[in-house]
Design a protein around this motif. Structure first.
Motif, PDB file in Angstrom:
ATOM      1  N   TYR B  77     -56.919 -46.271  43.610  1.00 12.57           N
ATOM      2  CA  TYR B  77     -56.978 -46.439  42.158  1.00 12.57           C
ATOM      3  C   TYR B  77     -58.347 -46.965  41.752  1.00 12.57           C
ATOM      4  O   TYR B  77     -59.042 -47.611  42.537  1.00 12.57           O
ATOM      5  CB  TYR B  77     -55.883 -47.382  41.650  1.00 12.57           C
ATOM      6  CG  TYR B  77     -55.834 -48.722  42.352  1.00 12.57           C
ATOM      7  CD1 TYR B  77     -56.575 -49.801  41.879  1.00 12.57           C
ATOM      8  CD2 TYR B  77     -55.047 -48.902  43.495  1.00 12.57           C
ATOM      9  CE1 TYR B  77     -56.542 -51.020  42.521  1.00 12.57           C
ATOM     10  CE2 TYR B  77     -55.008 -50.118  44.144  1.00 12.57           C
ATOM     11  CZ  TYR B  77     -55.764 -51.177  43.668  1.00 12.57           C
ATOM     12  OH  TYR B  77     -55.739 -52.391  44.303  1.00 12.57           O
ATOM     13  N   GLN B  84     -57.959 -55.956  26.021  1.00 12.70           N
ATOM     14  CA  GLN B  84     -56.576 -55.625  25.667  1.00 12.70           C
ATOM     15  C   GLN B  84     -56.266 -56.045  24.243  1.00 12.70           C
ATOM     16  O   GLN B  84     -55.114 -56.069  23.835  1.00 12.70           O
ATOM     17  CB  GLN B  84     -55.612 -56.290  26.654  1.00 12.70           C
ATOM     18  CG  GLN B  84     -55.566 -55.503  27.963  1.00 12.70           C
ATOM     19  CD  GLN B  84     -54.433 -55.915  28.861  1.00 12.70           C
ATOM     20  OE1 GLN B  84     -53.882 -56.995  28.732  1.00 12.70           O
ATOM     21  NE2 GLN B  84     -54.087 -55.048  29.783  1.00 12.70           N
ATOM     22  N   LEU B  92     -53.527 -53.572  24.293  1.00 12.11           N
ATOM     23  CA  LEU B  92     -52.208 -53.475  24.898  1.00 12.11           C
ATOM     24  C   LEU B  92     -51.245 -53.156  23.765  1.00 12.11           C
ATOM     25  O   LEU B  92     -51.046 -53.961  22.865  1.00 12.11           O
ATOM     26  CB  LEU B  92     -51.851 -54.816  25.545  1.00 12.11           C
ATOM     27  CG  LEU B  92     -50.609 -54.811  26.431  1.00 12.11           C
ATOM     28  CD1 LEU B  92     -50.855 -53.977  27.675  1.00 12.11           C
ATOM     29  CD2 LEU B  92     -50.262 -56.242  26.840  1.00 12.11           C
ATOM     30  N   GLN B 122     -56.270 -49.214  37.591  1.00 10.96           N
ATOM     31  CA  GLN B 122     -55.778 -50.573  37.378  1.00 10.96           C
ATOM     32  C   GLN B 122     -56.629 -51.189  36.291  1.00 10.96           C
ATOM     33  O   GLN B 122     -57.832 -51.370  36.459  1.00 10.96           O
ATOM     34  CB  GLN B 122     -55.901 -51.375  38.670  1.00 10.96           C
ATOM     35  CG  GLN B 122     -55.508 -52.817  38.473  1.00 10.96           C
ATOM     36  CD  GLN B 122     -55.901 -53.684  39.644  1.00 10.96           C
ATOM     37  OE1 GLN B 122     -55.811 -53.270  40.792  1.00 10.96           O
ATOM     38  NE2 GLN B 122     -56.349 -54.891  39.361  1.00 10.96           N
ATOM     39  N   ALA B 125     -57.714 -56.938  32.282  1.00  3.89           N
ATOM     40  CA  ALA B 125     -58.119 -57.466  30.978  1.00  3.89           C
ATOM     41  C   ALA B 125     -59.191 -58.519  31.185  1.00  3.89           C
ATOM     42  O   ALA B 125     -58.988 -59.484  31.912  1.00  3.89           O
ATOM     43  CB  ALA B 125     -56.923 -58.091  30.278  1.00  3.89           C
ATOM     44  N   ILE B 126     -60.346 -58.331  30.571  1.00  2.00           N
ATOM     45  CA  ILE B 126     -61.415 -59.321  30.714  1.00  2.00           C
ATOM     46  C   ILE B 126     -61.971 -59.672  29.338  1.00  2.00           C
ATOM     47  O   ILE B 126     -61.865 -58.885  28.397  1.00  2.00           O
ATOM     48  CB  ILE B 126     -62.554 -58.839  31.647  1.00  2.00           C
ATOM     49  CG1 ILE B 126     -63.202 -57.565  31.118  1.00  2.00           C
ATOM     50  CG2 ILE B 126     -62.042 -58.617  33.057  1.00  2.00           C
ATOM     51  CD1 ILE B 126     -64.407 -57.113  31.925  1.00  2.00           C
TER      52      ILE B 126
END
Lengths: 452, 310
Positions: B77, B84, B92, B122, B125-126
């Motif tokens: 991946y 997000q 999200l 994958q 979230a940063i």
């Protein structure tokens, strides 16, 4: 008691020994010798009556101190302490529940919604009764802060829900904001309330069980008994009468009040110490552990919600895990130690075991989330199943709640029993002191009349 | 291994011919863009460079053995650092729990080019200020996070060609009289920590008070609660905030140029070329336009043309 027994049981002496060991009682002896017998009798009468009344006042005062301490424990401090813990617990649970309900995505589970609402209702109810109980104590300011902040918190949670239902990421931001308010302002205030209530409880319990005043009273009783004994002995020697009914009644009343006081103090102290050692102390330790566990639970959910990606919540989880234990000098181990010998002991140990299992489940969640399996991680946290973080946590929280409830009952039972021991005691010692004074008056005035 | 001087021109011509099969022609546009970007103020001026010039792909995207793409494929991946909470770019979706947006579409296209499956990703979230550290440490393979290419950042990470062009504006409540940052002197203006936007607010001549938060949605919370007077960042992000609160408006001119690039470690130049090849496909096969229409809206402009290092 020595006075009465001696007075009644002294073998009759055929002739007065006019010089009974003069060196041992110079003050009273010289004083009495210096005057005529009626004058001495009159002086003794006044002295004894005053002494009895002083004794009655002192005894009543000490009893009222103890009784008010015990009353304070049962009626104010303990409810306030319980309110403080319940507010803290309900708010922590609301924070954790709101976070995990949010996390489940889409429509939040109905059970979580109900639990959140119950938490808020409970916090509000306890807030109200605590505010009533706190009066102008230092806890009042924190309670005011809580009353002001709670509606703001619920407002932000509802805004988060509304935005979430519209599919807007703004909802997550409102939830973080709400959680920050909870953790930054409300929970610290609740913690202060709880700490102040606990301090108040300790003070009240100390007032109800402390030794100095009781010892003072016993010394005073001993002195009074000695004086009564000496007076009767002197009268006996002087008048050749076996018994003086008035003074006998006074002596009996003194013995009764002394016995009553001693037994009441002893029993109440035992009950209140039992209430503390197997009641409030383990309850406070268990509540601290439960609150820490709830904080970590909220961290677990917030880490998964946190769209900003900073790992502050996971770092907080690790800190709390370290503090919670089990292990030496941790909250759970302290709670297990404190609960030893109390009905909550079994549940406390079960909680310690569950905590270890929960940390393992949490690591599974983190491993999944860190490897991009966010959905599976969320499922482990929000749904129930064997080994699911959510299920294991429920076991931990449930064990602690059970232990708290069990020890709470111990506290309540013993504290109430300890308080009830003082029922009627204050009035009792006053009445007995009046009987003693009347007895002394009557006994000596009869003798005095013989000289007229 | 540089070719000798006499070979350079023919090689260049050959490469251009190969590329022209799938590249958008228009060197004039490229020049125009470079002119605009070289006019950027502040940090860019300090370290002079041609920020939007990226590495030229070696043809259509191909996972060559031994390349970084082969490593990603072996792992199973792609790891992408995304936002997000940036509505329409990377967010999200609360309704289905999926990460979605324009930036996310770019990532899916790259995953499809590596794996043949756009979902082998994958998402990590940063926050804004985590973007460069995470690329440099290898915590993520690529960052797709409304990230402006500039010379300062180019010293630390590599960027793909420009895949979106934004510019900073101001968002205020509908009843606000403010028209631009010039009207917001002494007022609190929000942006995220570690963004070019917060630097531009600090540098504004009117001296607004910069308020730095983690996510732009946090800025909207502050605006709704009256804690800040305005939010100033890229128009692309402001559009997403405005879509979440109909009582806001975007005002004033675009006062900066923010060309977005995908950030990649400087150690993986093969991956930069690969990503540029993927972006080039998106520009020409209509997928870029489709994503734009879906997330940003219509009318759809021409995609930002690729600009490569000489």
């Amino acid at each position: 008691m020595g006075a009465a027994v001696t007075a009644v049981g002294d073998p009759p002496r055929p002739a007065p020994d006019t010089r009974p060991a003069p060196g041992t009682r110079p003050a009273l002896g010289q004083f009495l010798r210096a005057r005529t017998t009626p004058a001495k009798l009159r002086l003794l009468m006044v002295g004894l009556v005053v002494l009895c009344l002083i004794w009655g006042g002192l005894a009543a005062w000490v009893v009222s101190q103890r009784a008010s301490g015990a009353n304070n424990v049962v009626g104010t401090s303990e409810p306030l302490s319980l309110d403080g813990q319940q507010i803290y617990r309900a708010l922590s649970d609301a924070d954790a529940t709101a976070a995990s309900a949010f996390l489940s995505g889409g429509l939040e589970p109905l059970a979580a919604r109900h639990r959140y609402q119950a938490d808020i209702a409970q916090a509000a109810a306890h807030l109200e009764s605590a505010t009533a109980a706190a009066g102008h104590s230092p806890a009042a300011r924190d309670l005011a802060k809580l009353s002001a902040g709670l509606p703001v918190y619920t407002g932000e949670v509802e805004t988060a829900r509304a935005n979430n239902r519209l599919g807007l990421p703004l909802g997550a931001a409102y939830l973080r904001e709400a959680s920050a308010l909870m953790r930054g302002t409300l929970l610290p205030a609740a913690r202060d309330v709880s700490a102040q209530a606990d301090a108040q409880l300790t003070a009240a319990s100390g007032q109800a069980t402390g030794l100095p005043l009781a010892l003072l009273l016993l010394v005073a009783a001993g002195l009074l008994g000695y004086v009564l004994y000496r007076v009767q002995r002197w009268l006996f020697q002087r008048t050749h009468r076996r018994l003086n009914p008035g003074l006998v009644v006074a002596s009996v009343a003194a013995v009764v009040s002394l016995l009553w006081l001693a037994i009441a103090f002893f029993v109440a102290r035992g009950e209140l110490l039992e209430a503390r050692d197997h009641g409030s102390t383990p309850v406070a330790a268990l509540a601290r552990a439960d609150i820490a566990a709830l904080q970590a639970r909220a961290d677990e959910s917030l880490t998964l919600i946190d769209a900003g990606g900073d790992d502050a919540f996971e770092a907080d989880f690790k800190t709390v895990e370290h503090r919670l234990g089990p292990g030496p000098a941790t909250l759970l181990t302290d709670a297990v130690t404190a609960a030893r010998g109390s009905p909550g002991a079994g549940s406390a140990s079960a909680a310690a075991t569950a905590a270890t299992a929960w940390y393992a489940a949490h690591r599974t969640v983190r491993a999944l989330d860190d490897n991009g399996k966010h959905t599976q991680a969320v499922r482990l946290v929000t749904t129930s199943g064997p080994g699911h973080s959510g299920t294991v946590f429920t076991r931990l929280d449930g064990s602690l709640t059970t232990a708290i409830a069990a020890d709470q009952v111990v506290f309540r039972t013993h504290a109430v029993a300890g308080r009830d021991v003082f029922t009627g005691l204050e009035v009792g010692v006053i009445v007995l002191a009046l009987i003693m004074a009347a007895g002394c008056f009557r006994g000596l005035s009869t003798r005095l009349a013989e000289y007229r | 291994m540089k070719p000798p001087a006499w070979l350079r021109l023919p090689v260049l011509l050959l490469m251009t011919a190969a590329v022209s099969a799938w590249a958008v022609p228009g060197s004039a546009a490229v020049t125009a863009r470079s002119a605009l970007h070289s006019a950027r103020p502040a940090a860019a001026a300090a370290t002079s460079c041609d920020p939007t010039a990226s590495l030229r792909p070696a043809g259509p995207p191909q996972v060559t053995p031994g390349s970084f793409m082969a490593k990603i494929r072996a792992r199973g991946y792609l790891i992408a650092g995304v936002s997000q909470s940036t509505y329409h770019f990377g967010f999200l979706n609360p309704l289905d729990g999926n990460t979605e947006g324009f930036d996310i579409d770019m990532v899916h296209a790259i995953a499809k080019a590596i794996f043949g499956n756009p979902n082998k990703v994958q998402f990590k979230a940063i926050s804004d200020d985590q973007r460069i550290p995470d690329v440099r440490s290898g915590a993520v393979d690529i960052v797709a996070h409304t990230m402006t290419i500039n010379c300062e950042r180019l010293q630390q990470v590599d960027f793909s060609t420009v895949y979106f062009e934004a510019g900073q504006r101001v968002l205020v409540l509908k009843n606000s009289p403010a028209k631009s940052l010039a009207d917001l002197g002494g007022k609190r203006v929000c942006a995220t920590a570690g963004s070019t936007s917060i630097a531009n607010i600090k540098a504004a001549a009117s001296h607004p008070i910069p308020v730095a938060v983690t996510n732009f949605t946090d800025c909207l919370v502050l605006l709704q609660q009256g804690d800040v007077a305005a939010i100033s960042t890229d128009d692309s992000i402001l559009d997403g905030l405005k879509a979440q609160d109909p009582w806001t408006k975007i005002v004033g001119p675009v006062f900066t140029s923010e060309p977005y690039g995908l950030a990649i470690s400087q150690q993986h130049s093969d991956f930069v070329r690969f990503v540029n090849a993927v972006l080039q496909q998106l520009r020409t096969n209509g997928r870029w336009a489709a994503s734009y229409a879906h997330w940003v809206g219509t009318p759809v402009p021409a995609p930002p043309p690729a600009h490569y290092k000489a």
